[in-house]
Write a protein that holds these residues in place. Structure first.
Motif, PDB file in Angstrom:
ATOM      1  N   ARG A  84       0.859  -1.186   0.000  1.00 28.42           N
ATOM      2  CA  ARG A  84       0.000   0.000   0.000  1.00 28.42           C
ATOM      3  C   ARG A  84       0.896   1.236   0.000  1.00 28.42           C
ATOM      4  O   ARG A  84       1.795   1.358   0.832  1.00 28.42           O
ATOM      5  CB  ARG A  84      -0.899  -0.013   1.234  1.00 28.42           C
ATOM      6  CG  ARG A  84      -1.843   1.180   1.291  1.00 28.42           C
ATOM      7  CD  ARG A  84      -2.803   1.080   2.435  1.00 28.42           C
ATOM      8  NE  ARG A  84      -2.067   1.086   3.694  1.00 28.42           N
ATOM      9  CZ  ARG A  84      -2.609   0.779   4.874  1.00 28.42           C
ATOM     10  NH1 ARG A  84      -3.854   0.401   4.941  1.00 28.42           N
ATOM     11  NH2 ARG A  84      -1.881   0.830   5.969  1.00 28.42           N
ATOM     12  N   THR A  85       0.648   2.133  -0.935  1.00 31.67           N
ATOM     13  CA  THR A  85       1.400   3.377  -1.032  1.00 31.67           C
ATOM     14  C   THR A  85       0.502   4.520  -0.583  1.00 31.67           C
ATOM     15  O   THR A  85      -0.659   4.588  -0.972  1.00 31.67           O
ATOM     16  CB  THR A  85       1.862   3.620  -2.476  1.00 31.67           C
ATOM     17  OG1 THR A  85       2.612   2.485  -2.909  1.00 31.67           O
ATOM     18  CG2 THR A  85       2.747   4.841  -2.579  1.00 31.67           C
ATOM     19  N   SER A  86       1.051   5.398   0.238  1.00 28.86           N
ATOM     20  CA  SER A  86       0.267   6.554   0.688  1.00 28.86           C
ATOM     21  C   SER A  86       1.154   7.788   0.716  1.00 28.86           C
ATOM     22  O   SER A  86       2.372   7.699   0.800  1.00 28.86           O
ATOM     23  CB  SER A  86      -0.332   6.293   2.070  1.00 28.86           C
ATOM     24  OG  SER A  86       0.694   6.214   3.031  1.00 28.86           O
ATOM     25  N   ASP A  87       0.516   8.942   0.624  1.00 28.19           N
ATOM     26  CA  ASP A  87       1.225  10.221   0.696  1.00 28.19           C
ATOM     27  C   ASP A  87       1.004  10.897   2.036  1.00 28.19           C
ATOM     28  O   ASP A  87       1.346  12.049   2.215  1.00 28.19           O
ATOM     29  CB  ASP A  87       0.751  11.160  -0.423  1.00 28.19           C
ATOM     30  CG  ASP A  87       1.204  10.682  -1.783  1.00 28.19           C
ATOM     31  OD1 ASP A  87       2.317  10.145  -1.876  1.00 28.19           O
ATOM     32  OD2 ASP A  87       0.440  10.841  -2.753  1.00 28.19           O
ATOM     33  N   GLU A  88       0.442  10.173   2.981  1.00 30.57           N
ATOM     34  CA  GLU A  88       0.154  10.755   4.289  1.00 30.57           C
ATOM     35  C   GLU A  88       1.439  11.103   5.018  1.00 30.57           C
ATOM     36  O   GLU A  88       2.448  10.435   4.887  1.00 30.57           O
ATOM     37  CB  GLU A  88      -0.662   9.776   5.122  1.00 30.57           C
ATOM     38  CG  GLU A  88      -2.027   9.495   4.547  1.00 30.57           C
ATOM     39  CD  GLU A  88      -2.796   8.510   5.388  1.00 30.57           C
ATOM     40  OE1 GLU A  88      -2.467   8.361   6.584  1.00 30.57           O
ATOM     41  OE2 GLU A  88      -3.716   7.890   4.851  1.00 30.57           O
ATOM     42  N   ASP A  89       1.370  12.142   5.816  1.00 28.78           N
ATOM     43  CA  ASP A  89       2.511  12.612   6.585  1.00 28.78           C
ATOM     44  C   ASP A  89       2.243  12.333   8.063  1.00 28.78           C
ATOM     45  O   ASP A  89       1.953  13.234   8.830  1.00 28.78           O
ATOM     46  CB  ASP A  89       2.721  14.100   6.326  1.00 28.78           C
ATOM     47  CG  ASP A  89       3.964  14.628   6.999  1.00 28.78           C
ATOM     48  OD1 ASP A  89       4.823  13.814   7.382  1.00 28.78           O
ATOM     49  OD2 ASP A  89       4.079  15.850   7.153  1.00 28.78           O
ATOM     50  N   GLY A  95       6.212  13.064   1.409  1.00 30.54           N
ATOM     51  CA  GLY A  95       6.427  12.223   0.235  1.00 30.54           C
ATOM     52  C   GLY A  95       5.774  10.870   0.363  1.00 30.54           C
ATOM     53  O   GLY A  95       5.301  10.487   1.432  1.00 30.54           O
ATOM     54  N   PRO A  96       5.755  10.123  -0.745  1.00 33.27           N
ATOM     55  CA  PRO A  96       5.093   8.811  -0.721  1.00 33.27           C
ATOM     56  C   PRO A  96       5.872   7.798   0.111  1.00 33.27           C
ATOM     57  O   PRO A  96       7.092   7.846   0.201  1.00 33.27           O
ATOM     58  CB  PRO A  96       5.071   8.396  -2.197  1.00 33.27           C
ATOM     59  CG  PRO A  96       6.193   9.147  -2.816  1.00 33.27           C
ATOM     60  CD  PRO A  96       6.321  10.427  -2.045  1.00 33.27           C
ATOM     61  N   ARG A  97       5.136   6.892   0.727  1.00 33.00           N
ATOM     62  CA  ARG A  97       5.781   5.824   1.479  1.00 33.00           C
ATOM     63  C   ARG A  97       4.999   4.536   1.257  1.00 33.00           C
ATOM     64  O   ARG A  97       3.803   4.557   1.011  1.00 33.00           O
ATOM     65  CB  ARG A  97       5.894   6.145   2.954  1.00 33.00           C
ATOM     66  CG  ARG A  97       4.594   6.386   3.633  1.00 33.00           C
ATOM     67  CD  ARG A  97       4.793   6.779   5.061  1.00 33.00           C
ATOM     68  NE  ARG A  97       3.612   6.375   5.809  1.00 33.00           N
ATOM     69  CZ  ARG A  97       3.555   6.270   7.094  1.00 33.00           C
ATOM     70  NH1 ARG A  97       4.611   6.532   7.812  1.00 33.00           N
ATOM     71  NH2 ARG A  97       2.460   5.891   7.692  1.00 33.00           N
ATOM     72  N   GLU A  98       5.718   3.431   1.342  1.00 29.21           N
ATOM     73  CA  GLU A  98       5.111   2.131   1.107  1.00 29.21           C
ATOM     74  C   GLU A  98       5.057   1.334   2.399  1.00 29.21           C
ATOM     75  O   GLU A  98       5.958   1.411   3.228  1.00 29.21           O
ATOM     76  CB  GLU A  98       5.920   1.335   0.081  1.00 29.21           C
ATOM     77  CG  GLU A  98       5.848   1.866  -1.313  1.00 29.21           C
ATOM     78  CD  GLU A  98       6.591   0.971  -2.293  1.00 29.21           C
ATOM     79  OE1 GLU A  98       6.313   1.096  -3.492  1.00 29.21           O
ATOM     80  OE2 GLU A  98       7.429   0.165  -1.874  1.00 29.21           O
ATOM     81  N   GLN A  99       3.991   0.560   2.531  1.00 32.06           N
ATOM     82  CA  GLN A  99       3.841  -0.380   3.629  1.00 32.06           C
ATOM     83  C   GLN A  99       3.348  -1.688   3.037  1.00 32.06           C
ATOM     84  O   GLN A  99       2.561  -1.689   2.093  1.00 32.06           O
ATOM     85  CB  GLN A  99       2.803   0.090   4.644  1.00 32.06           C
ATOM     86  CG  GLN A  99       3.171   1.319   5.398  1.00 32.06           C
ATOM     87  CD  GLN A  99       2.070   1.698   6.384  1.00 32.06           C
ATOM     88  OE1 GLN A  99       0.903   1.469   6.125  1.00 32.06           O
ATOM     89  NE2 GLN A  99       2.465   2.276   7.498  1.00 32.06           N
TER      90      GLN A  99
END
Length: 135
Positions: A84-89, A95-99
């Motif tokens: 799951r990729t999100s742009d939440e801070d 920036g985008p981060r993956e989980q």
């Protein structure tokens, strides 16, 4: 009928597994850091270790409870789920981060010694002669 497949992740738990927390929706959530080793196969059949990478694995509800109860730092884990990729801070990083969201988790049977505790099945239930039980 096609075979149902999911993405799979194999790595080592890199930090202690934290206690489960509750989400705003009331679900149980656990987040752990995984170390993913990488190898290069050489022409002679040997392998050269490359630089490890790290990722975040997130599990919810029953999977989160199992992750907390059965895993510890250093365990080799196999997880099936989705990225799951999100742009939440959430933690101050932009920036985008993956989980990796795990739907199933388990120990790697090749590297983990354990005993499977199964309930004993009655021979009459299976319709087998008594001598066939336990084979």
């Amino acid at each position: 009928m096609s075979i149902l497949t999911k993405q799979c992740l194999i790595g080592f738990i890199a930090a202690p597994v934290p206690r489960p927390k509750s989400t705003e929706q009331g679900a149980t959530r656990v987040q752990v850091r995984l170390r993913l080793p990488h190898w290069r196969r050489n022409p002679g059949g040997t392998f050269t270790p490359l630089k490890d990478t790290y990722c975040t694995l997130v599990a919810f509800d029953d999977v989160a409870q199992e992750l907390y109860g059965r895993f510890t730092k250093g365990d080799k884990i196999i997880a099936a789920g989705v990225v799951r990729t999100s742009d939440e801070d959430r933690d101050g990083r932009a920036g985008p981060r993956e989980q990796f969201v795990a739907y199933h988790v388990g120990h790697d049977a090749v590297r983990t010694r354990y005993v499977v505790d199964r309930p004993r099945v009655q021979a009459e239930t299976l319709g087998l002669p008594v001598a066939a039980v336990g084979l």
